[in-house]
Write an enzyme that holds these catalytic residues in place. Sequence first.
Site, PDB file in Angstrom:
ATOM      1  N   LYS A  38      42.915  27.251  36.880  1.00 58.29           N
ATOM      2  CA  LYS A  38      41.510  27.328  37.315  1.00 58.29           C
ATOM      3  C   LYS A  38      40.773  28.400  36.509  1.00 58.29           C
ATOM      4  O   LYS A  38      41.403  29.254  35.868  1.00 58.29           O
ATOM      5  CB  LYS A  38      41.464  27.646  38.816  1.00 58.29           C
ATOM      6  CG  LYS A  38      42.090  28.985  39.193  1.00 58.29           C
ATOM      7  CD  LYS A  38      42.314  29.090  40.697  1.00 58.29           C
ATOM      8  CE  LYS A  38      42.898  30.452  41.048  1.00 58.29           C
ATOM      9  NZ  LYS A  38      43.331  30.509  42.452  1.00 58.29           N
ATOM     10  N   ARG A 136      40.861  31.984  55.277  1.00 61.01           N
ATOM     11  CA  ARG A 136      39.954  31.343  54.325  1.00 61.01           C
ATOM     12  C   ARG A 136      40.071  29.843  54.531  1.00 61.01           C
ATOM     13  O   ARG A 136      40.027  29.383  55.659  1.00 61.01           O
ATOM     14  CB  ARG A 136      40.346  31.818  52.910  1.00 61.01           C
ATOM     15  CG  ARG A 136      39.233  31.853  51.908  1.00 61.01           C
ATOM     16  CD  ARG A 136      39.678  32.424  50.560  1.00 61.01           C
ATOM     17  NE  ARG A 136      40.763  31.656  49.952  1.00 61.01           N
ATOM     18  CZ  ARG A 136      41.318  31.945  48.762  1.00 61.01           C
ATOM     19  NH1 ARG A 136      40.905  32.996  48.074  1.00 61.01           N
ATOM     20  NH2 ARG A 136      42.277  31.201  48.269  1.00 61.01           N
ATOM     21  N   HIS A 165      48.610  29.579  51.818  1.00 60.74           N
ATOM     22  CA  HIS A 165      48.343  30.595  50.800  1.00 60.74           C
ATOM     23  C   HIS A 165      48.469  31.978  51.441  1.00 60.74           C
ATOM     24  O   HIS A 165      47.979  32.190  52.552  1.00 60.74           O
ATOM     25  CB  HIS A 165      46.933  30.379  50.239  1.00 60.74           C
ATOM     26  CG  HIS A 165      46.621  31.166  49.007  1.00 60.74           C
ATOM     27  ND1 HIS A 165      47.459  31.229  47.915  1.00 60.74           N
ATOM     28  CD2 HIS A 165      45.544  31.928  48.678  1.00 60.74           C
ATOM     29  CE1 HIS A 165      46.903  31.985  46.970  1.00 60.74           C
ATOM     30  NE2 HIS A 165      45.748  32.425  47.413  1.00 60.74           N
ATOM     31  N   ARG A 221      53.237  28.027  42.982  1.00 62.59           N
ATOM     32  CA  ARG A 221      51.940  27.939  42.288  1.00 62.59           C
ATOM     33  C   ARG A 221      51.742  29.214  41.476  1.00 62.59           C
ATOM     34  O   ARG A 221      51.394  30.254  41.997  1.00 62.59           O
ATOM     35  CB  ARG A 221      50.813  27.735  43.310  1.00 62.59           C
ATOM     36  CG  ARG A 221      51.022  26.500  44.206  1.00 62.59           C
ATOM     37  CD  ARG A 221      49.784  26.203  45.059  1.00 62.59           C
ATOM     38  NE  ARG A 221      49.366  27.346  45.855  1.00 62.59           N
ATOM     39  CZ  ARG A 221      49.742  27.567  47.117  1.00 62.59           C
ATOM     40  NH1 ARG A 221      50.549  26.719  47.753  1.00 62.59           N
ATOM     41  NH2 ARG A 221      49.297  28.630  47.752  1.00 62.59           N
ATOM     42  N   TYR A 265      21.302  53.252  25.108  1.00 65.05           N
ATOM     43  CA  TYR A 265      20.186  53.220  26.055  1.00 65.05           C
ATOM     44  C   TYR A 265      20.211  54.413  27.002  1.00 65.05           C
ATOM     45  O   TYR A 265      21.257  54.797  27.522  1.00 65.05           O
ATOM     46  CB  TYR A 265      20.244  51.943  26.899  1.00 65.05           C
ATOM     47  CG  TYR A 265      19.859  50.688  26.153  1.00 65.05           C
ATOM     48  CD1 TYR A 265      18.607  50.548  25.576  1.00 65.05           C
ATOM     49  CD2 TYR A 265      20.762  49.638  26.049  1.00 65.05           C
ATOM     50  CE1 TYR A 265      18.259  49.383  24.906  1.00 65.05           C
ATOM     51  CE2 TYR A 265      20.419  48.464  25.387  1.00 65.05           C
ATOM     52  CZ  TYR A 265      19.161  48.345  24.817  1.00 65.05           C
ATOM     53  OH  TYR A 265      18.820  47.198  24.158  1.00 65.05           O
ATOM     54  N   CYS A 312      26.037  48.149  26.117  1.00 62.18           N
ATOM     55  CA  CYS A 312      24.882  47.261  25.970  1.00 62.18           C
ATOM     56  C   CYS A 312      25.334  45.808  26.136  1.00 62.18           C
ATOM     57  O   CYS A 312      26.513  45.532  26.323  1.00 62.18           O
ATOM     58  CB  CYS A 312      24.239  47.443  24.602  1.00 62.18           C
ATOM     59  SG  CYS A 312      23.865  49.157  24.206  1.00 62.18           S
ATOM     60  N   MET A 313      24.406  44.883  26.027  1.00 61.45           N
ATOM     61  CA  MET A 313      24.753  43.471  26.208  1.00 61.45           C
ATOM     62  C   MET A 313      25.703  42.972  25.111  1.00 61.45           C
ATOM     63  O   MET A 313      26.647  42.224  25.381  1.00 61.45           O
ATOM     64  CB  MET A 313      23.494  42.603  26.223  1.00 61.45           C
ATOM     65  CG  MET A 313      23.772  41.150  26.559  1.00 61.45           C
ATOM     66  SD  MET A 313      22.312  40.114  26.521  1.00 61.45           S
ATOM     67  CE  MET A 313      21.381  40.719  27.914  1.00 61.45           C
ATOM     68  N   ASP A 314      25.455  43.436  23.881  1.00 61.30           N
ATOM     69  CA  ASP A 314      26.204  42.893  22.734  1.00 61.30           C
ATOM     70  C   ASP A 314      26.952  43.946  21.936  1.00 61.30           C
ATOM     71  O   ASP A 314      27.604  43.603  20.951  1.00 61.30           O
ATOM     72  CB  ASP A 314      25.239  42.176  21.780  1.00 61.30           C
ATOM     73  CG  ASP A 314      24.257  41.290  22.514  1.00 61.30           C
ATOM     74  OD1 ASP A 314      24.720  40.411  23.256  1.00 61.30           O
ATOM     75  OD2 ASP A 314      23.038  41.518  22.383  1.00 61.30           O
TER      76      ASP A 314
HETATM   77  C1  LIG Z   1      44.621  30.934  42.499  1.00 65.34           C
HETATM   78  C2  LIG Z   1      45.622  30.395  43.429  1.00 65.34           C
HETATM   79  C3  LIG Z   1      46.991  30.541  43.167  1.00 65.34           C
HETATM   80  C4  LIG Z   1      47.541  31.387  42.031  1.00 65.34           C
HETATM   81  O1  LIG Z   1      47.586  32.740  42.443  1.00 65.34           O
HETATM   82  P1  LIG Z   1      48.229  33.865  41.492  1.00 65.34           P
HETATM   83  O2  LIG Z   1      48.203  35.100  42.335  1.00 65.34           O
HETATM   84  O3  LIG Z   1      47.295  33.979  40.320  1.00 65.34           O
HETATM   85  O4  LIG Z   1      49.557  33.401  41.114  1.00 65.34           O
HETATM   86  C5  LIG Z   1      47.879  29.914  44.029  1.00 65.34           C
HETATM   87  N1  LIG Z   1      47.433  29.201  45.094  1.00 65.34           N
HETATM   88  C6  LIG Z   1      46.131  29.058  45.383  1.00 65.34           C
HETATM   89  C7  LIG Z   1      45.728  28.279  46.572  1.00 65.34           C
HETATM   90  C8  LIG Z   1      45.181  29.648  44.572  1.00 65.34           C
HETATM   91  O5  LIG Z   1      43.887  29.522  44.865  1.00 65.34           O
END
Ligand SMILES: *Cc1c(COP(=O)(O)O)cnc(C)c1O
Length: 373
Positions: A38, A136, A165, A221, A265, A312-314
């Site tokens: 992601k 969540r 999670h 995951r 700045y 700065c920005m850049d």
């Molecule tokens: C982002 C995410 C992960 C990965 O988490 P890490 O701490 O980066 O390994 C696993 N499960 C869910 C639901 C997530 O949103």
Amino acid sequence: MDLAPSRPTYCVVDLAAIQYNLRRMQRITNTDVMAVVKADGYGHGAVEVARAAAAAGAAWLGVAFAGEGLALRRAGLGTDILVLGYTPPHLAGEAIEHDLALTVYDLEVARAYATAARVLNKRARLHVKVDTGMGRLGVDPAGAGPLVKAMEQLDGARVEGVFTHFATADSADQSYALEQLRRFQDVVDHLELPGREPILIHAANSPAALALPAARFDLVRMGIALYGLNPSAEVPVPPDFLPALEWKSTVSQVKTLPPGSPVSYGGEYVTRSAETLAVIPVGYGDGFRRHPKNAAQVLIGGQRVPVVGRVCMDQVVANVSEAPGVKLGDEVVLIGRQGEAAITADDAAAWWGTINYDVVTGIMARVPRLYRR
Ligand SMILES: *Cc1c(COP(=O)(O)O)cnc(C)c1O
């Protein structure tokens, strides 16, 4: 390696490091791994990381929303993909058509997915998310069993997974994670799945996969550890894991200013003596944060030097008075190694009051990513 970046500030992503980290996780957990890509692969480049991970044997890819999964499909990835976040019903048809598995926790939404799937003559692949204490997304543990049971009756839907999670798996104190695990195990133990193939149970993010073996189930995951970064100081990756990303720039000018000269700045920084300064073409528009207490450093000439004045920005300015011989065109390292010196994403996170996840994910799209294979 010949790199020809399209601008003097760029990232180099080592895809062999991604593959090494993935295989290490497979070996440590003896479990299938979902490579979580992601947020453009935590800033590393989702398509390139996903291809590397799939080639190294990732069983699944994880994304936050359907559009991220569709982009992987458009790039030709055929690996199983789970959308971890909410998919609005009006986007479900396209997601199902492209064989993305969707997260569900609400029966009305699951029904809408099933309807969209029937139109396509397909079955929606659904993973039920249980909120065991993250507070969540997810159905509460008491509602999980009835939801799965109701979904089993739906034409056009197939419950393919049940997951949760953790909120605190990156903490040395495992008590709350163990409580979440206990609640999840209780849900899993009471699932009624008459005469169907086994369901995919998954719970562990990177820190849980590393530190909580009982949470590994059928799939882990793997997000942050895939990129070779520590889930936290308390639950780091094993020392042989390889950070995959380097962030580099190039000195665009060197000058020596007399004592009392304001820099950048607001003129908040004023040279104390004759100071030699290097101008570097990176700024907050690239994700190099403009933190009120500027404590950032960069590597030039194999040495850590301080960034002075406002970001700065850049552009930023570094004081290179202690690093003699710096000249226009020299390499600057913002994250990575140079000679014996190193700056990690954790260092940058400390300077900017955040976490390494945020540092790498925050490197803006205008910074080109180059890939080392
Ligand atoms: C982002 C995410 C992960 C990965 O988490 P890490 O701490 O980066 O390994 C696993 N499960 C869910 C639901 C997530 O949103």
